[in-house]
Design a protein around this motif. Structure first.
Motif, PDB file in Angstrom:
ATOM      1  N   HIS A 274     -16.214-100.841  77.809  1.00  0.00           N
ATOM      2  CA  HIS A 274     -15.734-101.806  76.806  1.00  0.00           C
ATOM      3  C   HIS A 274     -15.066-101.098  75.632  1.00  0.00           C
ATOM      4  CE1 HIS A 274     -15.657-105.474  74.402  1.00  0.00           C
ATOM      5  NE2 HIS A 274     -16.112-104.745  73.389  1.00  0.00           N
ATOM      6  N   GLU A 275     -15.720-100.025  75.127  1.00  0.00           N
ATOM      7  CA  GLU A 275     -15.155 -99.314  73.981  1.00  0.00           C
ATOM      8  C   GLU A 275     -13.864 -98.591  74.354  1.00  0.00           C
ATOM      9  OE1 GLU A 275     -16.156 -99.922  71.134  1.00  0.00           O
ATOM     10  OE2 GLU A 275     -18.045-100.895  71.633  1.00  0.00           O
ATOM     11  N   LEU A 276     -13.811 -98.017  75.567  1.00  0.00           N
ATOM     12  CA  LEU A 276     -12.582 -97.344  76.000  1.00  0.00           C
ATOM     13  C   LEU A 276     -11.428 -98.348  76.096  1.00  0.00           C
ATOM     14  CD1 LEU A 276     -14.050 -94.944  78.687  1.00  0.00           C
ATOM     15  CD2 LEU A 276     -12.800 -94.248  76.646  1.00  0.00           C
ATOM     16  N   SER A 277     -11.722 -99.549  76.615  1.00  0.00           N
ATOM     17  CA  SER A 277     -10.682-100.577  76.682  1.00  0.00           C
ATOM     18  C   SER A 277     -10.198-100.951  75.281  1.00  0.00           C
ATOM     19  CB  SER A 277     -11.236-101.814  77.400  1.00  0.00           C
ATOM     20  OG  SER A 277     -10.286-102.841  77.406  1.00  0.00           O
ATOM     21  N   SER A 278     -11.149-101.089  74.330  1.00  0.00           N
ATOM     22  CA  SER A 278     -10.772-101.446  72.959  1.00  0.00           C
ATOM     23  C   SER A 278      -9.928-100.342  72.320  1.00  0.00           C
ATOM     24  CB  SER A 278     -12.032-101.687  72.118  1.00  0.00           C
ATOM     25  OG  SER A 278     -12.772-102.753  72.650  1.00  0.00           O
ATOM     26  N   GLY A 279     -10.327 -99.078  72.565  1.00  0.00           N
ATOM     27  CA  GLY A 279      -9.608 -97.964  71.963  1.00  0.00           C
ATOM     28  C   GLY A 279      -8.183 -97.862  72.458  1.00  0.00           C
ATOM     29  N   TYR A 280      -7.987 -97.949  73.773  1.00  0.00           N
ATOM     30  CA  TYR A 280      -6.627 -97.850  74.311  1.00  0.00           C
ATOM     31  C   TYR A 280      -5.778 -99.061  73.921  1.00  0.00           C
ATOM     32  CZ  TYR A 280      -7.667 -93.662  77.017  1.00  0.00           C
ATOM     33  OH  TYR A 280      -7.987 -92.382  77.382  1.00  0.00           O
ATOM     34  N   ALA A 281      -6.421-100.214  73.762  1.00  0.00           N
ATOM     35  CA  ALA A 281      -5.674-101.376  73.274  1.00  0.00           C
ATOM     36  C   ALA A 281      -5.193-101.136  71.847  1.00  0.00           C
ATOM     37  CB  ALA A 281      -6.554-102.630  73.329  1.00  0.00           C
ATOM     38  N   GLY A 282      -6.053-100.451  71.032  1.00  0.00           N
ATOM     39  CA  GLY A 282      -5.648-100.138  69.662  1.00  0.00           C
ATOM     40  C   GLY A 282      -4.473 -99.176  69.622  1.00  0.00           C
ATOM     41  N   LEU A 283      -4.370 -98.301  70.648  1.00  0.00           N
ATOM     42  CA  LEU A 283      -3.234 -97.367  70.729  1.00  0.00           C
ATOM     43  C   LEU A 283      -2.030 -97.995  71.442  1.00  0.00           C
ATOM     44  CD1 LEU A 283      -5.090 -94.051  71.654  1.00  0.00           C
ATOM     45  CD2 LEU A 283      -4.133 -94.681  69.432  1.00  0.00           C
ATOM     46  N   HIS A 284      -2.140 -99.265  71.846  1.00  0.00           N
ATOM     47  CA  HIS A 284      -1.083 -99.970  72.567  1.00  0.00           C
ATOM     48  C   HIS A 284      -0.830 -99.372  73.951  1.00  0.00           C
ATOM     49  CE1 HIS A 284      -0.221-102.314  68.997  1.00  0.00           C
ATOM     50  NE2 HIS A 284      -0.196-101.190  68.283  1.00  0.00           N
ATOM     51  N   GLU A 285      -1.836 -98.681  74.488  1.00  0.00           N
ATOM     52  CA  GLU A 285      -1.743 -98.191  75.874  1.00  0.00           C
ATOM     53  C   GLU A 285      -2.430 -99.234  76.741  1.00  0.00           C
ATOM     54  OE1 GLU A 285      -2.876 -94.123  76.459  1.00  0.00           O
ATOM     55  OE2 GLU A 285      -2.186 -93.518  74.465  1.00  0.00           O
ATOM     56  N   PHE A 286      -1.727-100.327  76.992  1.00  0.00           N
ATOM     57  CA  PHE A 286      -2.355-101.495  77.583  1.00  0.00           C
ATOM     58  C   PHE A 286      -2.722-101.290  79.045  1.00  0.00           C
ATOM     59  CE2 PHE A 286       0.221-103.374  74.088  1.00  0.00           C
ATOM     60  CZ  PHE A 286      -0.851-103.756  73.307  1.00  0.00           C
ATOM     61  N   ASP A 287      -2.006-100.425  79.770  1.00  0.00           N
ATOM     62  CA  ASP A 287      -2.372-100.175  81.169  1.00  0.00           C
ATOM     63  C   ASP A 287      -3.776 -99.576  81.249  1.00  0.00           C
ATOM     64  OD1 ASP A 287       0.002-101.180  82.013  1.00  0.00           O
ATOM     65  OD2 ASP A 287       0.992 -99.233  82.248  1.00  0.00           O
ATOM     66  N   LYS A 288      -4.035 -98.571  80.421  1.00  0.00           N
ATOM     67  CA  LYS A 288      -5.366 -97.956  80.416  1.00  0.00           C
ATOM     68  C   LYS A 288      -6.407 -98.942  79.892  1.00  0.00           C
ATOM     69  CE  LYS A 288      -3.865 -93.133  79.853  1.00  0.00           C
ATOM     70  NZ  LYS A 288      -3.936 -91.922  79.004  1.00  0.00           N
ATOM     71  N   ALA A 289      -6.036 -99.689  78.868  1.00  0.00           N
ATOM     72  CA  ALA A 289      -6.982-100.663  78.315  1.00  0.00           C
ATOM     73  C   ALA A 289      -7.378-101.683  79.370  1.00  0.00           C
ATOM     74  CB  ALA A 289      -6.361-101.372  77.114  1.00  0.00           C
ATOM     75  N   LEU A 290      -6.391-102.172  80.122  1.00  0.00           N
ATOM     76  CA  LEU A 290      -6.683-103.165  81.141  1.00  0.00           C
ATOM     77  C   LEU A 290      -7.493-102.564  82.285  1.00  0.00           C
ATOM     78  CD1 LEU A 290      -6.303-106.055  82.017  1.00  0.00           C
ATOM     79  CD2 LEU A 290      -4.137-105.410  83.088  1.00  0.00           C
ATOM     80  N   ASP A 291      -7.221-101.282  82.619  1.00  0.00           N
ATOM     81  CA  ASP A 291      -7.978-100.613  83.675  1.00  0.00           C
ATOM     82  C   ASP A 291      -9.466-100.559  83.317  1.00  0.00           C
ATOM     83  OD1 ASP A 291      -8.359 -98.933  86.061  1.00  0.00           O
ATOM     84  OD2 ASP A 291      -8.736 -97.342  84.600  1.00  0.00           O
ATOM     85  N   TYR A 292      -9.774-100.112  82.098  1.00  0.00           N
ATOM     86  CA  TYR A 292     -11.185-100.028  81.688  1.00  0.00           C
ATOM     87  C   TYR A 292     -11.797-101.422  81.533  1.00  0.00           C
ATOM     88  CZ  TYR A 292     -11.161 -94.979  81.088  1.00  0.00           C
ATOM     89  OH  TYR A 292     -11.125 -93.628  81.309  1.00  0.00           O
ATOM     90  N   ARG A 293     -10.986-102.391  81.103  1.00  0.00           N
ATOM     91  CA  ARG A 293     -11.497-103.758  80.999  1.00  0.00           C
ATOM     92  C   ARG A 293     -11.862-104.293  82.380  1.00  0.00           C
ATOM     93  NH1 ARG A 293     -14.620-107.387  78.893  1.00  0.00           N
ATOM     94  NH2 ARG A 293     -13.823-109.523  79.001  1.00  0.00           N
ATOM     95  N   ASN A 294     -11.022-103.999  83.390  1.00  0.00           N
ATOM     96  CA  ASN A 294     -11.326-104.429  84.758  1.00  0.00           C
ATOM     97  C   ASN A 294     -12.593-103.763  85.277  1.00  0.00           C
ATOM     98  OD1 ASN A 294      -9.170-106.183  84.974  1.00  0.00           O
ATOM     99  ND2 ASN A 294      -7.775-104.648  85.802  1.00  0.00           N
ATOM    100  N   ARG A 295     -12.781-102.470  84.931  1.00  0.00           N
ATOM    101  CA  ARG A 295     -14.018-101.791  85.345  1.00  0.00           C
ATOM    102  C   ARG A 295     -15.237-102.448  84.706  1.00  0.00           C
ATOM    103  NH1 ARG A 295     -12.825 -95.245  85.130  1.00  0.00           N
ATOM    104  NH2 ARG A 295     -10.704 -95.285  85.987  1.00  0.00           N
ATOM    105  N   GLU A 296     -15.087-102.774  83.428  1.00  0.00           N
ATOM    106  CA  GLU A 296     -16.209-103.434  82.732  1.00  0.00           C
ATOM    107  C   GLU A 296     -16.521-104.777  83.376  1.00  0.00           C
ATOM    108  OE1 GLU A 296     -17.271-105.468  78.410  1.00  0.00           O
ATOM    109  OE2 GLU A 296     -15.335-104.518  78.743  1.00  0.00           O
ATOM    110  N   ILE A 297     -15.472-105.568  83.662  1.00  0.00           N
ATOM    111  CA  ILE A 297     -15.684-106.878  84.271  1.00  0.00           C
ATOM    112  C   ILE A 297     -16.314-106.731  85.649  1.00  0.00           C
ATOM    113  CG2 ILE A 297     -14.480-108.894  85.223  1.00  0.00           C
ATOM    114  CD1 ILE A 297     -12.477-108.622  82.917  1.00  0.00           C
ATOM    115  N   ALA A 298     -15.842-105.759  86.440  1.00  0.00           N
ATOM    116  CA  ALA A 298     -16.393-105.554  87.776  1.00  0.00           C
ATOM    117  C   ALA A 298     -17.871-105.193  87.709  1.00  0.00           C
ATOM    118  CB  ALA A 298     -15.609-104.458  88.505  1.00  0.00           C
ATOM    119  N   LEU A 299     -18.229-104.279  86.784  1.00  0.00           N
ATOM    120  CA  LEU A 299     -19.638-103.887  86.651  1.00  0.00           C
ATOM    121  C   LEU A 299     -20.468-105.056  86.146  1.00  0.00           C
ATOM    122  CD1 LEU A 299     -21.802-101.728  86.767  1.00  0.00           C
ATOM    123  CD2 LEU A 299     -21.126-100.962  84.474  1.00  0.00           C
ATOM    124  N   ASN A 300     -19.933-105.780  85.177  1.00  0.00           N
ATOM    125  CA  ASN A 300     -20.665-106.936  84.624  1.00  0.00           C
ATOM    126  C   ASN A 300     -20.840-108.012  85.689  1.00  0.00           C
ATOM    127  OD1 ASN A 300     -21.751-108.303  82.149  1.00  0.00           O
ATOM    128  ND2 ASN A 300     -20.211-109.792  82.757  1.00  0.00           N
TER     129      ASN A 300
END
Length: 643
Positions: A274-300
């Protein structure tokens, strides 16, 4: 960081203890050694700790060693709680508490109260959790050692934080830190510093949070505590993101992920994603942000689906068991009827044979046969009625199953399909940050509605298949009303609806309890005698329903009016009202539902479930509605006998 049991010191290595166990001759000695062995496994292997507790209980029960039985139940409660088996954990903890109170073992009673508070916090029953933590704290103050006081302060802070009362959480956590520093307790220092860092960030003070977290990290690293280090790094990442220090925050989140994977801590792995997704979103690196968000959703989803699958299997197993039992009852009744018919035929044959030899007794046997036939016919009629009743029950269960499958197939499939569409949109690299924020907000709203539907669905299905057991006790209805008003304030604000409680005027934000007790403006306690969990669900459904059918600028009010024998609770809205030709369907049909003012969907379960729960608690419910001007639902609850 996590709730703490008072006894956290690791016991000596079990190899030495097993050698002592072989040499022990008295059952009491063997029971105590098993307790020491179980203590070693408390925080590293719940199954091994549970096995030791069960062996200890067998020995202590056989030897009539009551203290040993209390310690065995304590161990088993901790083990079940660690495994997430909350009903089993509560049963063991309450048995241990009763035995310790009978023996006057005050320290053990305090441990039990703390463990019960932890279980209720995990179950999100915060009022009960706070009650048991306060009981544990009162007991801890009777002893010279201050470690128990510090741990209970930490647990109180964790519970207030979980209930979103951050000022109270920070107050208790700082009190725990002062004691831990005084007695130089490493566990208390690490936990209180980590929690203070988390709460400070959430309370808008990220720089102060980093000061606490740096101290906590040093302690965790020196103690080789990977769980603690992972927790601290997650909270440091959140603090950095609050300060817009995204690169540093991403580094901390990556460290947390590495440490969490070492100890297979799934919750910390999810938090790091979750934090990695938030951090990359803050840097506007949305591909990485979405990747970590998908991992979080999959685990959740994997954790969530396991729990929901377990509940659905339980419901299906309950239905199958009832169906098989009914089939067995039918077979048994058929066999009894056949046996009775054979007996009747046998009697008639005896009568015919006897009539040839003893014509003089013919009238006697005829009367007897007719009486027997009458009894058999009456019995057959009774059995037929019972079979008819069972058939109707089976039809009702089948209707419940069909309703469940209908809701699962339609009402759950629709939001899941919507969420899938949102995720597909988020995967498009052409979306702007504002669009991603908008669709993420919509996903959250969709998930919230689906969660409410699941709560109603599971509670209703359980009531239909297993019946509802009412656990009535006195409680303050004002607290339940205030708690529900806090939960829906954000939704009311979003629809621009005024939310009023007991005539106090529109609320302007969540009310947080002071660290020193309720605010001076809090309403005086108004006690009712009912099942608090059921009444909480009634109020939540009625308030959600009022918001659903209210428009911008409308008002939703919640009032509680005391009477001599009961209390009347009214949820009133100035919304669109209920059409006159639909009003007779409100409580009688679980299939009737209409869309809200913002096109919100429903399952039709809420109001019928409210009626059932209120009547189970000895109350009545009704409503008055005028199309275009609003609706008022009112239900009553009995007051305590001593009130």
């Amino acid at each position: 960081m996590g709730l703490l049991t008072v006894a956290t010191t690791r016991a000596q290595h079990p190899a030495d203890l097993f050698a002592k166990l072989q040499a022990a001759r008295e059952d009491t000695d063997r029971a105590n050694i098993y307790y020491t062995i179980s203590h070693y496994y408390w925080d590293i292997d719940a199954d091994s700790a549970l096995l030791m507790g069960q062996k200890m209980l067998d020995i202590a029960t056989r030897a009539r060693y009551t203290k040993g039985m209390a310690l065995a139940y304590l161990t088993m409660g901790v083990s079940y709680g660690t495994k997430g088996l909350y009903p089993e954990a509560l049963d063991c903890d309450l048995k241990s508490l009763r035995l310790s109170e009978q023996l006057g073992l005050e320290g053990l009673s305090g441990n039990n109260c703390g463990n019960i508070g932890i279980i209720y916090t995990d179950m999100k029953d915060y009022p009960k959790a706070l009650d048991f933590f306060r009981r544990a704290l009162a007991i801890a103050r009777h002893f010279p050692e201050k470690e128990g006081i510090a741990y209970n302060y930490i647990n109180l802070g964790e519970t207030f934080a979980a209930a979103q009362q951050l000022d109270s959480a920070i107050f208790y956590c700082k009190a725990a830190l002062a004691i831990a520093e005084e007695i130089q307790d490493v566990t208390g220092l690490s936990a209180s510093l980590d929690d203070l860092g988390d709460y400070s960030t959430r309370n808008g003070q990220p720089r102060e949070a980093l000061t606490y977290l740096q101290r906590a990290l040093t302690i965790s690293i020196n103690a080789h505590d990977f769980n603690g280090a992972a927790s601290v790094h997650v909270h440091m990442a959140a603090a950095c993101f609050a300060l817009k220090q995204y690169q540093q925050g991403i580094a901390f989140a990556a460290m947390a992920l590495q440490e969490a994977r070492k100890v297979h801590a799934g919750e910390f792995v999810k938090a790091a994603y979750h934090e990695l997704s938030s951090g990359y979103a803050g840097l506007h690196e949305f591909d990485k942000a979405l990747d970590y968000r998908n991992r979080e959703i999959a685990l959740n989803d994997s954790l969530y689906n396991l729990e929901k699958e377990k509940q659905m299997r339980s419901l299906q197993a309950s239905f199958d068991l009832e169906k098989k039992q009914h089939q067995l009852d039918l077979i048994t009744k058929d066999r009894l009827l056949q046996q009775e018919e054979l007996a009747r035929i046998r009697i008639r044959n005896y009568f015919l044979a006897g009539s040839v030899a003893l014509l003089a007794l013919w009238a006697f046997f005829l009367v007897r046969s007719n009486a027997r036939r009458k009894q058999l016919n009456q019995l057959l009629e009774i059995r037929n009625k019972e079979i008819g009743k069972k058939n109707r029950q089976l039809e009702e269960l089948n209707a419940v199953k069909n309703k469940l499958l209908s809701i699962i197939g339609h009402d759950l499939r629709s939001p899941i399909a919507t969420l899938k569409g949102f995720v597909d949109l988020l995967r498009q690299s052409t979306l702007t940050a504002d669009q991603i924020h908008y669709f993420s907000q919509k996903m959250g709203e969709n998930l919230e509605g689906t969660s409410r539907l699941l709560d109603n669905l599971l509670f209703w299905a359980k009531s239909q298949m297993e019946g509802i057991e009412v656990n009535a006790s006195p409680f303050d209805i004002h607290q339940v009303i205030e708690q529900n008003s806090r939960l829906v304030q954000s939704r009311a604000a979003e629809k621009k609806i005024n939310l009023v409680i007991d005539g106090e005027g529109p609320t302007n934000g969540p009310k947080e309890d002071s660290a020193h007790g309720p605010s001076p403006k809090a309403a005086a306690p108004l006690l009712v005698n009912a099942d608090e969990v059921m009444i909480d669900m009634v109020i939540r459904n009625l308030v959600e329903n009022a918001l659903k059918f209210s428009r911008e600028g409308d008002t939703v009010s919640i009032t509680a009016n005391p009477g001599k024998y009961n209390v009347a609770i009214t949820v009133r809205d100035t919304g669109q009202g209920i059409p006159a030709d639909h009003q007779d369907k409100i409580f009688r049909s679980i299939t009737y539902t209409t869309a809200g003012t913002s096109r919100e969907k429903g399952s039709g379960l809420g109001l019928s479930l409210c009626k059932e729960l209120v009547e189970k608690n000895g109350g009545k419910i009704g409503f008055v509605s005028e199309p275009g001007k609003g609706t008022a639902f009112t239900f009553t609850l009995p007051v305590p006998a001593s009130a």
